[in-house]
Motif scaffolding. Structure first.
Motif, PDB file in Angstrom:
ATOM      1  N   GLU A 113     -60.770 -39.446  25.415  1.00  0.00           N
ATOM      2  CA  GLU A 113     -61.764 -39.859  24.427  1.00  0.00           C
ATOM      3  C   GLU A 113     -63.159 -39.712  25.039  1.00  0.00           C
ATOM      4  N   PRO A 114     -64.182 -39.529  24.187  1.00  0.00           N
ATOM      5  CA  PRO A 114     -65.500 -39.126  24.703  1.00  0.00           C
ATOM      6  C   PRO A 114     -66.107 -40.074  25.725  1.00  0.00           C
ATOM      7  N   LEU A 115     -66.112 -41.373  25.456  1.00  0.00           N
ATOM      8  CA  LEU A 115     -66.730 -42.303  26.396  1.00  0.00           C
ATOM      9  C   LEU A 115     -65.910 -42.439  27.676  1.00  0.00           C
ATOM     10  N   THR A 116     -64.591 -42.362  27.547  1.00  0.00           N
ATOM     11  CA  THR A 116     -63.727 -42.401  28.729  1.00  0.00           C
ATOM     12  C   THR A 116     -63.961 -41.169  29.596  1.00  0.00           C
ATOM     13  N   PHE A 117     -64.099 -40.023  28.969  1.00  0.00           N
ATOM     14  CA  PHE A 117     -64.403 -38.783  29.680  1.00  0.00           C
ATOM     15  C   PHE A 117     -65.723 -38.922  30.432  1.00  0.00           C
ATOM     16  N   LEU A 118     -66.727 -39.439  29.759  1.00  0.00           N
ATOM     17  CA  LEU A 118     -68.031 -39.609  30.392  1.00  0.00           C
ATOM     18  C   LEU A 118     -67.981 -40.625  31.528  1.00  0.00           C
ATOM     19  N   LEU A 119     -67.218 -41.690  31.348  1.00  0.00           N
ATOM     20  CA  LEU A 119     -67.111 -42.691  32.405  1.00  0.00           C
ATOM     21  C   LEU A 119     -66.499 -42.091  33.664  1.00  0.00           C
ATOM     22  N   TYR A 144     -77.877 -39.676  25.231  1.00  0.00           N
ATOM     23  CA  TYR A 144     -77.785 -38.232  24.978  1.00  0.00           C
ATOM     24  C   TYR A 144     -76.357 -37.722  25.150  1.00  0.00           C
ATOM     25  N   LEU A 145     -75.777 -37.946  26.340  1.00  0.00           N
ATOM     26  CA  LEU A 145     -74.446 -37.415  26.594  1.00  0.00           C
ATOM     27  C   LEU A 145     -73.400 -38.096  25.715  1.00  0.00           C
ATOM     28  N   GLY A 146     -73.540 -39.417  25.509  1.00  0.00           N
ATOM     29  CA  GLY A 146     -72.600 -40.103  24.634  1.00  0.00           C
ATOM     30  C   GLY A 146     -72.618 -39.530  23.228  1.00  0.00           C
ATOM     31  N   GLY A 147     -73.810 -39.261  22.711  1.00  0.00           N
ATOM     32  CA  GLY A 147     -73.919 -38.681  21.373  1.00  0.00           C
ATOM     33  C   GLY A 147     -73.339 -37.288  21.282  1.00  0.00           C
ATOM     34  N   VAL A 148     -73.626 -36.455  22.284  1.00  0.00           N
ATOM     35  CA  VAL A 148     -73.107 -35.086  22.287  1.00  0.00           C
ATOM     36  C   VAL A 148     -71.575 -35.079  22.325  1.00  0.00           C
ATOM     37  N   PHE A 149     -70.993 -35.874  23.214  1.00  0.00           N
ATOM     38  CA  PHE A 149     -69.541 -35.879  23.354  1.00  0.00           C
ATOM     39  C   PHE A 149     -68.861 -36.411  22.100  1.00  0.00           C
ATOM     40  N   PRO A 152     -76.526 -47.864  35.817  1.00  0.00           N
ATOM     41  CA  PRO A 152     -76.522 -48.599  34.540  1.00  0.00           C
ATOM     42  C   PRO A 152     -75.856 -47.809  33.419  1.00  0.00           C
ATOM     43  N   THR A 153     -75.945 -46.489  33.490  1.00  0.00           N
ATOM     44  CA  THR A 153     -75.289 -45.650  32.491  1.00  0.00           C
ATOM     45  C   THR A 153     -73.774 -45.844  32.548  1.00  0.00           C
ATOM     46  N   ALA A 154     -73.219 -45.878  33.770  1.00  0.00           N
ATOM     47  CA  ALA A 154     -71.780 -46.074  33.924  1.00  0.00           C
ATOM     48  C   ALA A 154     -71.354 -47.449  33.433  1.00  0.00           C
ATOM     49  N   VAL A 155     -72.151 -48.469  33.727  1.00  0.00           N
ATOM     50  CA  VAL A 155     -71.815 -49.829  33.293  1.00  0.00           C
ATOM     51  C   VAL A 155     -71.796 -49.914  31.765  1.00  0.00           C
ATOM     52  N   LEU A 156     -72.838 -49.390  31.123  1.00  0.00           N
ATOM     53  CA  LEU A 156     -72.907 -49.435  29.659  1.00  0.00           C
ATOM     54  C   LEU A 156     -71.776 -48.628  29.029  1.00  0.00           C
ATOM     55  N   THR A 157     -71.503 -47.456  29.581  1.00  0.00           N
ATOM     56  CA  THR A 157     -70.439 -46.602  29.045  1.00  0.00           C
ATOM     57  C   THR A 157     -69.079 -47.252  29.221  1.00  0.00           C
ATOM     58  N   ALA A 199     -68.688 -49.910  26.552  1.00  0.00           N
ATOM     59  CA  ALA A 199     -68.481 -49.303  25.233  1.00  0.00           C
ATOM     60  C   ALA A 199     -67.091 -48.682  25.133  1.00  0.00           C
ATOM     61  N   ALA A 200     -66.631 -48.032  26.198  1.00  0.00           N
ATOM     62  CA  ALA A 200     -65.298 -47.422  26.189  1.00  0.00           C
ATOM     63  C   ALA A 200     -64.210 -48.492  26.124  1.00  0.00           C
ATOM     64  N   TRP A 201     -64.390 -49.586  26.869  1.00  0.00           N
ATOM     65  CA  TRP A 201     -63.410 -50.669  26.866  1.00  0.00           C
ATOM     66  C   TRP A 201     -63.301 -51.303  25.480  1.00  0.00           C
ATOM     67  N   ALA A 202     -64.418 -51.367  24.775  1.00  0.00           N
ATOM     68  CA  ALA A 202     -64.434 -52.013  23.466  1.00  0.00           C
ATOM     69  C   ALA A 202     -63.927 -51.115  22.345  1.00  0.00           C
ATOM     70  N   SER A 203     -64.001 -49.797  22.518  1.00  0.00           N
ATOM     71  CA  SER A 203     -63.732 -48.913  21.383  1.00  0.00           C
ATOM     72  C   SER A 203     -62.669 -47.846  21.630  1.00  0.00           C
ATOM     73  N   GLU A 204     -62.201 -47.675  22.864  1.00  0.00           N
ATOM     74  CA  GLU A 204     -61.267 -46.592  23.166  1.00  0.00           C
ATOM     75  C   GLU A 204     -60.057 -47.116  23.945  1.00  0.00           C
ATOM     76  N   SER A 205     -59.019 -46.281  24.012  1.00  0.00           N
ATOM     77  CA  SER A 205     -57.826 -46.645  24.777  1.00  0.00           C
ATOM     78  C   SER A 205     -58.030 -46.433  26.271  1.00  0.00           C
ATOM     79  N   MET A 206     -59.020 -45.615  26.644  1.00  0.00           N
ATOM     80  CA  MET A 206     -59.352 -45.291  28.030  1.00  0.00           C
ATOM     81  C   MET A 206     -58.211 -44.540  28.734  1.00  0.00           C
ATOM     82  N   HIS A 207     -57.417 -43.808  27.956  1.00  0.00           N
ATOM     83  CA  HIS A 207     -56.334 -42.996  28.519  1.00  0.00           C
ATOM     84  C   HIS A 207     -56.835 -41.579  28.783  1.00  0.00           C
ATOM     85  N   ILE A 208     -56.467 -41.020  29.912  1.00  0.00           N
ATOM     86  CA  ILE A 208     -56.825 -39.648  30.272  1.00  0.00           C
ATOM     87  C   ILE A 208     -55.552 -38.860  30.566  1.00  0.00           C
ATOM     88  N   GLU A 209     -55.426 -37.692  29.973  1.00  0.00           N
ATOM     89  CA  GLU A 209     -54.332 -36.783  30.272  1.00  0.00           C
ATOM     90  C   GLU A 209     -54.829 -35.796  31.336  1.00  0.00           C
TER      91      GLU A 209
END
Length: 287
Positions: free
Chosen positions: A31-37, A79-84, A187-192, A195-205
């Motif tokens: 998922e996008p935020l997990t990928f960015l994290l 920026y990156l969160g929006g693009v992804f 701070p970008t990693a902390v915020l991401t 957001a990922a914990w609240a909205s995504e499964s945080m699973h990566i294949e």
């Protein structure tokens, strides 16, 4: 003979354009935020090693640290969160690049408020022309239900990179690229992460394609392109630096055509030409 420094803007455009491609390569597996994290954490780990090994200097003024951190949140988190998220929701990489590629037009206007640069009638013409071009490019998506889900994140990305460029030029144009990157990405990693914990499964294949995309975005984009962007912001005006982004939509479209066989309709191609022409007007008006 062409001086090597004159090649830096073109190198930046090419590297920046590949970020859209890397996002599309990796997003099927995370998922996008997990990928960015994952990207941010790897950047932080590698940059920490570099900072310690080279004994890079830290900003002496705490306010400078705050400003660098805020610029990181705008340039990276928004920026990156929006693009992804836009690409994940189905907006083609080339179209995403075109939407955020209108940044020079907004920067030319915002520079008047933050940096005291006058916005000329020609720049306003470029602004209107550019956004009409973007409207033409996304017109063929109007029949799709998730248009807002695709387009709104790209607009957030556009706002983030515009404000981030202006903010960094205004408040923290000069900083060490090594420690500055740590300050921006932390701070970008902390915020991401939140957001990922609240909205995504945080699973990566963890497939070879995902690993390649992640390493490309970390080494080529976060180390290469972002460092070049910081150098260009340091050495040039905000509007002139932002004007480079008008080259990323056609560059990304060509790469996306080669890699993903993405095509654009005749109306979309006309819109791309119109948008690039609008940014060109904005650029030449400030020379």
């Amino acid at each position: 003979m062409l001086h090597p420094s004159r090649l830096l803007p073109l190198l930046f455009v090419f590297l920046w354009s590949t970020g859209f491609i890397g996002a599309k390569l990796g997003l099927p597996y995370a998922e996008p935020l997990t990928f960015l994290l994952a990207r941010y954490l790897l950047v932080l780990a590698l940059m920490t090693i570099l900072v310690l090994a080279t004994r890079a200097p830290w900003p002496a003024d705490p306010r400078q640290i705050m400003h660098i951190g805020v610029s990181g949140l705008l340039v990276h988190a928004l920026y990156l969160g929006g693009v992804f998220m836009a690409i994940k929701h189905g907006l083609p990489a080339g179209v995403t690049a075109l939407v955020v590629g209108t940044q020079p037009l907004l920067t030319a206007c915002g520079a008047g408020f933050l940096l005291g640069e006058r916005v000329s009638p020609r720049q306003w013409l470029g602004l209107v022309l550019g956004f009409v071009g973007v409207a033409l490019v996304v017109a063929n998506k109007l029949g799709h239900v998730p248009l807002a889900a695709m387009l709104l994140p790209a607009l957030v990305a556009l706002l983030g990179i515009t404000l981030g460029t202006l903010y960094q030029k205004r408040f923290c144009a000069h900083f060490d690229l090594r420690t500055g990157s740590l300050i921006q990405f932390l701070p970008t990693a902390v915020l991401t992460a939140l957001a990922a914990w609240a909205s995504e499964s945080m699973h990566i294949e963890w497939t070879p394609q995902f690993a390649f995309a992640l390493l490309w975005l970390v080494l080529v984009l976060s180390f290469g392109a972002i460092s070049l962007l910081n150098v260009l912001i340091r050495s040039g005006s905000a509007v002139n630096v932002a004007s480079l982004f008008y080259l990323t939509p056609p560059s990304t479209a060509i790469i996306a055509w080669l890699v993903f066989d993405e095509t654009l309709s005749g109306l979309a191609l006309a819109g791309m030409v119109m948008a690039v022409s609008g940014v060109y007007l904005a650029r030449t008006a400030v020379r």
